[in-house]
Design a protein around this motif. Structure first.
Motif, PDB file in Angstrom:
ATOM      1  N   ASN A 135       0.787  -1.234   0.000  1.00 44.96           N
ATOM      2  CA  ASN A 135       0.000   0.000   0.000  1.00 44.96           C
ATOM      3  C   ASN A 135       0.820   1.286   0.000  1.00 44.96           C
ATOM      4  O   ASN A 135       0.277   2.347  -0.310  1.00 44.96           O
ATOM      5  CB  ASN A 135      -0.946   0.004   1.205  1.00 44.96           C
ATOM      6  CG  ASN A 135      -2.089  -0.977   1.037  1.00 44.96           C
ATOM      7  OD1 ASN A 135      -2.908  -0.836   0.135  1.00 44.96           O
ATOM      8  ND2 ASN A 135      -2.122  -2.006   1.889  1.00 44.96           N
ATOM      9  N   LEU A 137      -4.719   4.188   3.023  1.00 40.17           N
ATOM     10  CA  LEU A 137      -4.572   3.955   1.587  1.00 40.17           C
ATOM     11  C   LEU A 137      -5.141   2.595   1.182  1.00 40.17           C
ATOM     12  O   LEU A 137      -5.631   2.430   0.060  1.00 40.17           O
ATOM     13  CB  LEU A 137      -3.100   4.038   1.193  1.00 40.17           C
ATOM     14  CG  LEU A 137      -2.466   5.434   1.257  1.00 40.17           C
ATOM     15  CD1 LEU A 137      -0.954   5.339   1.092  1.00 40.17           C
ATOM     16  CD2 LEU A 137      -3.064   6.355   0.197  1.00 40.17           C
ATOM     17  N   ALA A 138      -5.091   1.634   2.078  1.00 43.30           N
ATOM     18  CA  ALA A 138      -5.586   0.294   1.773  1.00 43.30           C
ATOM     19  C   ALA A 138      -7.073   0.302   1.429  1.00 43.30           C
ATOM     20  O   ALA A 138      -7.545  -0.570   0.686  1.00 43.30           O
ATOM     21  CB  ALA A 138      -5.320  -0.642   2.947  1.00 43.30           C
ATOM     22  N   TYR A 140      -7.002   4.819  -5.379  1.00 49.71           N
ATOM     23  CA  TYR A 140      -5.552   4.925  -5.248  1.00 49.71           C
ATOM     24  C   TYR A 140      -4.865   3.810  -6.048  1.00 49.71           C
ATOM     25  O   TYR A 140      -5.254   2.644  -5.966  1.00 49.71           O
ATOM     26  CB  TYR A 140      -5.193   4.821  -3.766  1.00 49.71           C
ATOM     27  CG  TYR A 140      -3.734   4.619  -3.451  1.00 49.71           C
ATOM     28  CD1 TYR A 140      -2.762   5.527  -3.874  1.00 49.71           C
ATOM     29  CD2 TYR A 140      -3.324   3.518  -2.698  1.00 49.71           C
ATOM     30  CE1 TYR A 140      -1.434   5.335  -3.561  1.00 49.71           C
ATOM     31  CE2 TYR A 140      -1.991   3.323  -2.371  1.00 49.71           C
ATOM     32  CZ  TYR A 140      -1.053   4.224  -2.802  1.00 49.71           C
ATOM     33  OH  TYR A 140       0.269   4.039  -2.499  1.00 49.71           O
ATOM     34  N   SER A 186      -2.240   1.687  -5.891  1.00 46.48           N
ATOM     35  CA  SER A 186      -1.292   1.167  -4.903  1.00 46.48           C
ATOM     36  C   SER A 186      -0.210   0.334  -5.583  1.00 46.48           C
ATOM     37  O   SER A 186      -0.359  -0.093  -6.731  1.00 46.48           O
ATOM     38  CB  SER A 186      -2.032   0.287  -3.899  1.00 46.48           C
ATOM     39  OG  SER A 186      -2.581  -0.857  -4.550  1.00 46.48           O
ATOM     40  N   GLY A 229      -6.331   0.390  -3.062  1.00 46.27           N
ATOM     41  CA  GLY A 229      -5.427  -0.197  -2.095  1.00 46.27           C
ATOM     42  C   GLY A 229      -5.761  -1.663  -1.861  1.00 46.27           C
ATOM     43  O   GLY A 229      -6.720  -2.193  -2.424  1.00 46.27           O
TER      44      GLY A 229
END
Length: 297
Positions: free
Chosen positions: A221, A256-257, A262, A264, A280
């Motif tokens: 992540n 973020l996960a 996002y 990742s 994420g």
């Protein structure tokens, strides 16, 4: 990263004492841990040092400081097996071996091997799988010895740059190397690697080096540049400052996960393998953050 003043003092002391090979002082690791279980119980440990299905340990012996992280394979839950039991028992066993002095600092894979074979010989059946990473600082030689099996791992940061890192071991996408104990008759079906297959490395460290040891919930992540940005917040070598930075890193990785937009490192790796993935990767996250310091009793 240490403040300019603190880092300057460490450099001056190192110069006055000579190069690390001739420095007669013992080194040690000042380490703090923090993490999140995937069930959102942030910073709350299960029995022992466990965040969700992750487990870890921090141990000291008269010759070395030893760290370990392990990530239980969640797929066992589909078969009624608690994945955290394998990783937690493996790390507790490795920790006990260290505290009893039953290890060689320059051979961390020996700790992993001995711990794993104790699990195999356990009279009470223990099923499951786990990745594992062990880091050993030899206090007198100032050398760091590591072994890593799977996709947990470590970074060593000096002067704001990554100077050493572990190599990730994958059989194929999202299938890391792992230690396993399978039910009778299923040994050939369950993926299982030998602890001797772990990637090993040894290198010198310096006063002020930052060592980050973590499970894949962090590395999937947060790319390096984000981790380095967070490490800039580490201003001193006291435990509270290290813990605060470990918390900051783990929290950002956790946030973020669960961000669906996002891109990742995990999503990028998936795309590289022909999968259309974004966002994420929700996962357990364990962070051990250490600074190399002069040893004091």
């Amino acid at each position: 990263m240490l403040s300019v003043l603190s880092y300057g003092r460490l450099v001056a002391r190192a110069v006055l004492g000579g190069l690390s090979q001739t420095d007669g002082r013992d080194y040690s690791l000042i380490t703090a841990s923090y993490g999140f279980g995937k069930d959102f119980r942030k910073g709350i440990l299960k029995k022992g040092m466990c965040y969700g299905d992750d487990a870890c340990f921090i141990a000291r012996h008269r010759t070395a400081d030893v760290l370990g992280v392990a990530d239980g394979v969640g797929g066992w839950r589909d078969y009624g097996v608690d994945p955290s039991q394998f990783s937690a028992t493996l790390m507790r066993t490795c920790e006990r071996l260290v505290r009893e002095g039953r290890f060689t600092p320059s051979y961390p894979v020996g700790i992993l091997t001995s711990g794993y074979y104790e699990l195999l010989q356990n009279k009470v059946p223990l099923l499951g799988s786990s990745t594992a990473c062990i880091v050993v600082l030899d206090r007198r030689s100032h050398r760091l010895h590591t072994c890593n099996l799977g996709d947990s791992g470590f970074l060593v940061v000096r002067g704001g740059e990554v100077v050493h890192r572990s190599d990730e071991q994958q059989h194929y996408f999202n299938t890391p190397f792992q230690l396993s104990i399978a039910p009778p008759g299923a040994e050939g079906v369950v993926l299982s690697d030998s602890p001797e297959a772990a990637d090993s490395s040894s290198f010198d460290v310096q006063l002020g080096d930052i060592i980050l040891t973590a499970t894949d919930g962090l590395f999937d992540n947060m790319p390096d540049y984000m981790i380095l940005q967070e490490l800039k917040k580490l201003k001193t070598t006291n435990y509270d400052s290290i813990l605060q930075t470990a918390q900051s890193i783990a929290k950002q990785a956790h946030d973020l996960a669960y961000d669906p937009n996002y891109m990742s490192p995990f999503a990028q790796f998936a795309c590289d393998n022909g999968l259309n993935v974004r966002g994420g990767k929700p996962d357990d996250i364990t962070v051990l953050l250490s600074i190399v310091a002069e040893y004091t009793d």
